[in-house]
Design a protein around this motif. Sequence first.
Motif, PDB file in Angstrom:
ATOM      1  N   GLY A  10       0.776  -1.228   0.000  1.00  0.00           N
ATOM      2  CA  GLY A  10       0.000   0.000   0.000  1.00  0.00           C
ATOM      3  C   GLY A  10       0.808   1.278   0.000  1.00  0.00           C
ATOM      4  N   SER A  11       2.072   1.194  -0.394  1.00  0.00           N
ATOM      5  CA  SER A  11       2.952   2.362  -0.300  1.00  0.00           C
ATOM      6  C   SER A  11       2.858   3.281  -1.514  1.00  0.00           C
ATOM      7  N   PHE A  12       2.263   2.811  -2.608  1.00  0.00           N
ATOM      8  CA  PHE A  12       2.167   3.648  -3.802  1.00  0.00           C
ATOM      9  C   PHE A  12       0.905   4.504  -3.714  1.00  0.00           C
ATOM     10  N   VAL A  13       1.016   5.582  -2.960  1.00  0.00           N
ATOM     11  CA  VAL A  13      -0.098   6.495  -2.704  1.00  0.00           C
ATOM     12  C   VAL A  13       0.015   7.703  -3.625  1.00  0.00           C
ATOM     13  N   LYS A  14      -1.100   8.158  -4.146  1.00  0.00           N
ATOM     14  CA  LYS A  14      -1.095   9.282  -5.069  1.00  0.00           C
ATOM     15  C   LYS A  14      -0.699  10.573  -4.361  1.00  0.00           C
ATOM     16  N   ARG A  15       0.227  11.323  -4.974  1.00  0.00           N
ATOM     17  CA  ARG A  15       0.705  12.595  -4.423  1.00  0.00           C
ATOM     18  C   ARG A  15       0.518  13.712  -5.450  1.00  0.00           C
ATOM     19  N   GLU A  16       0.431  14.915  -4.980  1.00  0.00           N
ATOM     20  CA  GLU A  16       0.406  16.087  -5.853  1.00  0.00           C
ATOM     21  C   GLU A  16       1.824  16.374  -6.325  1.00  0.00           C
ATOM     22  N   THR A  17       2.030  16.448  -7.636  1.00  0.00           N
ATOM     23  CA  THR A  17       3.365  16.738  -8.172  1.00  0.00           C
ATOM     24  C   THR A  17       3.465  18.158  -8.723  1.00  0.00           C
ATOM     25  N   PHE A  18       2.445  18.957  -8.491  1.00  0.00           N
ATOM     26  CA  PHE A  18       2.441  20.372  -8.878  1.00  0.00           C
ATOM     27  C   PHE A  18       2.683  20.512 -10.387  1.00  0.00           C
ATOM     28  N   ASP A  19       3.577  21.403 -10.780  1.00  0.00           N
ATOM     29  CA  ASP A  19       3.822  21.621 -12.203  1.00  0.00           C
ATOM     30  C   ASP A  19       5.108  20.948 -12.687  1.00  0.00           C
ATOM     31  N   LEU A  20       5.587  19.960 -11.942  1.00  0.00           N
ATOM     32  CA  LEU A  20       6.791  19.252 -12.353  1.00  0.00           C
ATOM     33  C   LEU A  20       6.512  18.414 -13.603  1.00  0.00           C
ATOM     34  N   PRO A  21       7.352  18.517 -14.633  1.00  0.00           N
ATOM     35  CA  PRO A  21       7.199  17.634 -15.800  1.00  0.00           C
ATOM     36  C   PRO A  21       7.360  16.167 -15.385  1.00  0.00           C
ATOM     37  N   GLN A  22       6.789  15.282 -16.169  1.00  0.00           N
ATOM     38  CA  GLN A  22       6.856  13.860 -15.820  1.00  0.00           C
ATOM     39  C   GLN A  22       8.134  13.191 -16.309  1.00  0.00           C
ATOM     40  N   ASN A  23       8.513  13.412 -17.556  1.00  0.00           N
ATOM     41  CA  ASN A  23       9.633  12.686 -18.162  1.00  0.00           C
ATOM     42  C   ASN A  23      10.875  13.562 -18.252  1.00  0.00           C
ATOM     43  N   TRP A  24      11.995  13.039 -17.744  1.00  0.00           N
ATOM     44  CA  TRP A  24      13.244  13.791 -17.691  1.00  0.00           C
ATOM     45  C   TRP A  24      14.377  12.998 -18.329  1.00  0.00           C
ATOM     46  N   LEU A  25      15.225  13.709 -19.085  1.00  0.00           N
ATOM     47  CA  LEU A  25      16.385  13.107 -19.729  1.00  0.00           C
ATOM     48  C   LEU A  25      17.663  13.759 -19.201  1.00  0.00           C
ATOM     49  N   PRO A  26      18.710  12.966 -18.938  1.00  0.00           N
ATOM     50  CA  PRO A  26      19.959  13.554 -18.456  1.00  0.00           C
ATOM     51  C   PRO A  26      20.687  14.330 -19.543  1.00  0.00           C
ATOM     52  N   LEU A  27      21.370  15.391 -19.139  1.00  0.00           N
ATOM     53  CA  LEU A  27      22.191  16.183 -20.039  1.00  0.00           C
ATOM     54  C   LEU A  27      23.666  15.986 -19.684  1.00  0.00           C
ATOM     55  N   TYR A  28      24.510  16.092 -20.706  1.00  0.00           N
ATOM     56  CA  TYR A  28      25.945  15.894 -20.534  1.00  0.00           C
ATOM     57  C   TYR A  28      26.682  17.049 -21.204  1.00  0.00           C
ATOM     58  N   LYS A  29      27.916  17.274 -20.788  1.00  0.00           N
ATOM     59  CA  LYS A  29      28.684  18.414 -21.276  1.00  0.00           C
ATOM     60  C   LYS A  29      29.833  17.947 -22.158  1.00  0.00           C
ATOM     61  N   TYR A  30      29.939  18.586 -23.337  1.00  0.00           N
ATOM     62  CA  TYR A  30      31.032  18.308 -24.261  1.00  0.00           C
ATOM     63  C   TYR A  30      31.415  19.611 -24.955  1.00  0.00           C
ATOM     64  N   LYS A  31      32.669  20.019 -24.802  1.00  0.00           N
ATOM     65  CA  LYS A  31      33.179  21.268 -25.369  1.00  0.00           C
ATOM     66  C   LYS A  31      32.282  22.452 -24.999  1.00  0.00           C
ATOM     67  N   ASP A  32      31.946  22.495 -23.712  1.00  0.00           N
ATOM     68  CA  ASP A  32      31.190  23.610 -23.126  1.00  0.00           C
ATOM     69  C   ASP A  32      29.756  23.728 -23.641  1.00  0.00           C
ATOM     70  N   LYS A  33      29.256  22.672 -24.264  1.00  0.00           N
ATOM     71  CA  LYS A  33      27.855  22.640 -24.675  1.00  0.00           C
ATOM     72  C   LYS A  33      27.182  21.431 -24.044  1.00  0.00           C
ATOM     73  N   TYR A  34      25.862  21.511 -23.888  1.00  0.00           N
ATOM     74  CA  TYR A  34      25.112  20.409 -23.293  1.00  0.00           C
ATOM     75  C   TYR A  34      24.447  19.583 -24.386  1.00  0.00           C
ATOM     76  N   TYR A  35      24.474  18.264 -24.176  1.00  0.00           N
ATOM     77  CA  TYR A  35      23.924  17.327 -25.135  1.00  0.00           C
ATOM     78  C   TYR A  35      23.108  16.247 -24.425  1.00  0.00           C
ATOM     79  N   LEU A  36      22.155  15.691 -25.155  1.00  0.00           N
ATOM     80  CA  LEU A  36      21.575  14.419 -24.778  1.00  0.00           C
ATOM     81  C   LEU A  36      22.564  13.336 -25.182  1.00  0.00           C
ATOM     82  N   TYR A  37      22.388  12.133 -24.629  1.00  0.00           N
ATOM     83  CA  TYR A  37      23.342  11.063 -24.936  1.00  0.00           C
ATOM     84  C   TYR A  37      22.604   9.753 -25.161  1.00  0.00           C
ATOM     85  N   ASP A  38      22.958   9.085 -26.245  1.00  0.00           N
ATOM     86  CA  ASP A  38      22.454   7.746 -26.548  1.00  0.00           C
ATOM     87  C   ASP A  38      23.593   6.770 -26.301  1.00  0.00           C
ATOM     88  N   PRO A  39      23.595   6.077 -25.160  1.00  0.00           N
ATOM     89  CA  PRO A  39      24.740   5.243 -24.790  1.00  0.00           C
ATOM     90  C   PRO A  39      24.927   4.048 -25.710  1.00  0.00           C
TER      91      PRO A  39
END
Length: 239
Positions: free
Chosen positions: A83-112
């Motif tokens: 019973g631990s999966f209880v519904k919570r208010e997540t406000f305006d937080l987006p649901q899906n997040w992707l990590p960003l990485y740094k290369y030559k002072d720019k940020y990129y997505l990464y496909d490992p």
Amino acid sequence: MKQITIILLLAGAFPIAKASPTLPSNDTIFIFRKVTEWYYHAIYIEKDKKSETYKRAIDFSFEEWDRRNYRSQKALVEREAPGSFVKRETFDLPQNWLPLYKYKDKYYLYDPSDGQCSRTMIKSREYISWGMEGPGPWPMKSVKKISDTRYTLELLNPFDHLPSVFNHITIHIIDPETKMAIFEYTSQDGFYHFYRLFIPAAHASNFDLIVNYCDKQRQMEFQFEKIDYAKLLDNRGSK
């Protein structure tokens, strides 16, 4: 064995198997390329947001492997904490997040070379992190909106024998327009304290994708530059 699996899952340090991307075009910007009689290995920058490789990299759909491991991990948590999966208010937080990485002072997505490691979902009943065993759900004890640029998540750790599992996450929004954010992770015993840079999937098209491709076998992952999180937080505070 269960202890080792859970720690690696939460740390998000090990990716899972995936299908090969489409081959780069002739005008591709290569970071690294090696051709041998046994394999072809290339690390390149994918700028085409409509390419199959790019679309797959930002797709959060569960394949059969994902669904199977998600159900397995969730059942394990529910056995320990019914019973631990209880519904919570997540406000305006987006649901899906992707990590960003740094290369030559720019940020990129990464496909490992191997997997979709460290991508994250924040849902009303659970926090999902991709790791060695695929997507693993963790119940949320609370979600708080401290300000327009700071949120806190408290995760339930149902495994008393695992005190070094991170269970507190502070989300620092450093770009109000794209919602780029620093996730600050802390374990309940203080052993873990680390940061990751994320972008909501809805704003992924603001960034190019670095692809680590090999046609025959897995390769070592690309070593990105270190991100100065303290500087990013300071710059955010000065705006």
